[in-house]
Design a protein around this motif. Structure first.
Motif, PDB file in Angstrom:
ATOM      1  N   ASN A 107     -10.058   2.352 -16.784  1.00  0.00           N
ATOM      2  CA  ASN A 107      -8.916   3.254 -16.798  1.00  0.00           C
ATOM      3  C   ASN A 107      -8.431   3.546 -15.381  1.00  0.00           C
ATOM      4  N   GLU A 108      -8.419   2.509 -14.568  1.00  0.00           N
ATOM      5  CA  GLU A 108      -8.001   2.638 -13.167  1.00  0.00           C
ATOM      6  C   GLU A 108      -7.108   1.453 -12.832  1.00  0.00           C
ATOM      7  N   PRO A 109      -6.277   1.596 -11.799  1.00  0.00           N
ATOM      8  CA  PRO A 109      -5.479   0.437 -11.382  1.00  0.00           C
ATOM      9  C   PRO A 109      -6.375  -0.609 -10.700  1.00  0.00           C
ATOM     10  N   ILE A 110      -5.959  -1.851 -10.705  1.00  0.00           N
ATOM     11  CA  ILE A 110      -6.646  -2.902  -9.936  1.00  0.00           C
ATOM     12  C   ILE A 110      -6.625  -2.481  -8.457  1.00  0.00           C
ATOM     13  N   PRO A 111      -7.752  -2.682  -7.732  1.00  0.00           N
ATOM     14  CA  PRO A 111      -7.818  -2.197  -6.340  1.00  0.00           C
ATOM     15  C   PRO A 111      -6.679  -2.731  -5.472  1.00  0.00           C
ATOM     16  N   PRO A 112      -6.281  -1.937  -4.485  1.00  0.00           N
ATOM     17  CA  PRO A 112      -5.193  -2.355  -3.599  1.00  0.00           C
ATOM     18  C   PRO A 112      -5.533  -3.672  -2.888  1.00  0.00           C
ATOM     19  N   ARG A 113      -4.518  -4.457  -2.607  1.00  0.00           N
ATOM     20  CA  ARG A 113      -4.632  -5.724  -1.870  1.00  0.00           C
ATOM     21  C   ARG A 113      -5.458  -6.769  -2.613  1.00  0.00           C
ATOM     22  N   TYR A 114      -5.600  -6.618  -3.917  1.00  0.00           N
ATOM     23  CA  TYR A 114      -6.401  -7.571  -4.697  1.00  0.00           C
ATOM     24  C   TYR A 114      -5.910  -9.008  -4.528  1.00  0.00           C
ATOM     25  N   GLU A 115      -4.606  -9.189  -4.400  1.00  0.00           N
ATOM     26  CA  GLU A 115      -4.052 -10.540  -4.258  1.00  0.00           C
ATOM     27  C   GLU A 115      -3.968 -10.978  -2.797  1.00  0.00           C
ATOM     28  N   ASP A 116      -4.221 -10.045  -1.860  1.00  0.00           N
ATOM     29  CA  ASP A 116      -4.045 -10.363  -0.440  1.00  0.00           C
ATOM     30  C   ASP A 116      -5.326 -10.826   0.241  1.00  0.00           C
ATOM     31  N   GLU A 117      -6.454 -10.269  -0.175  1.00  0.00           N
ATOM     32  CA  GLU A 117      -7.727 -10.683   0.420  1.00  0.00           C
ATOM     33  C   GLU A 117      -8.816 -10.487  -0.617  1.00  0.00           C
ATOM     34  N   PRO A 118      -9.891 -11.305  -0.541  1.00  0.00           N
ATOM     35  CA  PRO A 118     -10.918 -11.240  -1.589  1.00  0.00           C
ATOM     36  C   PRO A 118     -11.545  -9.847  -1.684  1.00  0.00           C
TER      37      PRO A 118
END
Lengths: 338, 338
Positions: A107-118
């Motif tokens: 019930n949380e958003p996907i962590p920030p920068r998930y697509e920018d760095e592993p």
């Protein structure tokens, strides 16, 4: 630097010592021989990879020529984890679909920068579990979950390597079960310091394989094969390990090495395998439960987490049905201490 | 089980190998001798502690009697970290005042259950830095900080040990600098998976000491001494390591072992030392900056983080002014790769 052409299958045999005995495994996976007196353990080989891996390979070639007659029958029951204790286990989360479903569960958003760095965490590496050893937990209420994953084992990685250089530091590819205690995760992550109690010891398939031995099944620095998960003898999932990934192993390693060196024998994972197609099933129970919820199954009817006596089997199948890494085949044991 | 009466001082000498050579150090810290052919490295000793540590101690006693004449002069420049690569480095945060000031800096509340169970994270253990090696960072903009800490090194710890049992698994006490890249911490912690890039390699004072060798300076499973931090030759702080702590080492270990075993050679820290009394100074720059802010120093006048060429010195002084663990004495080197 590793040699991408190296074609080796290696395992570690239980011999009463903490690090076991390094085994050279035949291409068929049926026979094995001791790697010999000059390189007694997997860590010793990784410490001196550039010199000793090619020597082992030329020995493997002679054995191929002579039909491995002097070898013995390979038995995964005799195996420890390929690296029974490691200096590092760093795990990433590169499967988009897993992130999507897991953060739905949290019930949380996907962590920030998930697509920018592993997205990575430092795991516990001091004790790894062999392919046939039990998953020991102290309480079913901790919600014991499996997580089928692919990882690589590196040679020495200097600080600040490029992605291209990082690819050359991949010595071996392994298959593992990153056991998680889902019931402890929300409380631990709420503290902001990452996982600890919620990530008990990780289990490994017996055979570690060089990228060169994988042939076309090693593609873009990822394993290009499906991984099959069975629970109590029934198919649980068969997601493909190279589908819809945000980053590959070279990119993960370069990220890890940005401010630190990684020593030889560092195990670097890509996280729970997951495909968008629901037909592929799941590589962890939590994800399967989220899928059930999304399809309308009520909370009290969702499939349970692992229970005492459950049996988990994980393997990756090559194009000819061969088990590339051998199989993880573990039983769950709930054992309260004291 | 460890023997609380054991009185040993140990270090690791650089000899070209990855794990160095185990040194037996004299009680004065002035002389040393090789631990000998039966126990070549610190990890080998920890692997077989119950048998080999008492043997080393009886050797130490004979050397005491003969005045260590056969020994050589102890030189910390020749030392690696006591465990140059370790299978585990798990760090806690037990100093209330540090938590209070650091979460003020982060503009966040202290994590939930901070007083109920140790707040811990899994650190990187694959490469540890020696007492006189440089702190290498790639960019001053990462805000390089020191953190003076005490840790213990364990023998094997079974899953589910009690606090009392955990106390018996403490083999050695060490002093370390848990270098942190403060500029990378908020971004990493926002992802929820804990520290990775923000915690580069940790540095260690040369001498690891058994609790028994600390005598009254080992009290309630904590080091009962002040730790002195100097920056560029000036006193930076001198907080006491056993003041206002939420948990001791036995409690931290029992927490870590709740769902996992810890293998011999696990390093377990208590976090940045900190006292409420501002006169005691600080054991990290961030805390000193928060104190300056609280006393009205404007943001642009706060003391800077570590810069290229800065010198950090950390030691713990015994009642007679002796350096119990030897000193960490490091220079900062900013070195962009490529």
């Amino acid at each position: 630097m590793t040699m991408p052409f190296l074609d080796l299958r290696l395992a570690t045999r239980r011999n009463g010592s903490r690090d076991g005995e390094l085994m050279l495994v035949s291409p068929s996976g049926q026979r094995w021989l001791s790697a010999g007196p000059t390189v007694k353990t997997m860590q010793a080989l990784l410490d001196n990879w550039a010199l000793q891996a090619p020597e082992l390979e030329s020995r493997r070639r002679s054995l191929d020529a002579s039909g491995w007659n002097e070898g013995e029958t390979f038995d995964p029951d005799e195996c420890m984890a390929p690296l029974p204790r490691a200096y590092q286990w760093a795990d990433a989360s590169v499967y988009r679909n897993h992130a999507r479903l897991i953060y739905q569960w949290r019930n949380e958003p996907i962590p920030p920068r998930y697509e920018d760095e592993p997205l990575v965490y430092q795991g516990g590496s001091d004790g790894m579990i062999g392919p046939r050893e039990p998953i020991v937990a102290i309480d079913e209420a901790h919600l014991v979950d499996l997580e089928a994953e692919i990882a690589v084992i590196t040679t020495d990685v200097p600080m600040g390597v490029t992605i291209e250089q990082a690819a050359d530091r991949i010595a071996l590819v392994v298959l593992l079960n990153d056991v998680s205690l889902r019931g402890l995760i929300p409380g631990e992550l709420a503290k902001g310091f990452g996982f600890y109690q919620s990530k008990p010891a990780t289990s490994f398939a017996p055979v570690a394989v060089t990228p060169g031995a994988l042939g076309p099944a090693w593609k873009d620095c990822m394993l290009d094969l499906p991984v099959r998960i069975e629970l109590n003898g029934e198919r649980f999932g068969e997601p493909h390990a190279n589908s819809d990934v945000v980053f590959n192993f070279a990119q993960i390693i370069a990220h890890l090495a940005r401010t630190r060196c990684l020593v030889a024998g560092s195990i670097v994972g890509a996280g729970t395998i997951s495909n968008a197609d629901p037909e592929s099933g799941s590589a962890c129970i939590t994800e399967a439960r989220v899928r059930e919820q999304l399809s309308g199954v009520p909370l009290d009817r969702l499939r349970p987490y692992l229970r005492h006596g459950d049996r988990v089997r994980i393997c990756a199948m090559g194009p000819h049905g061969e088990h590339v890494f051998g199989a993880i085949d573990q039983q769950v044991v709930i054992h309260s201490p004291g």
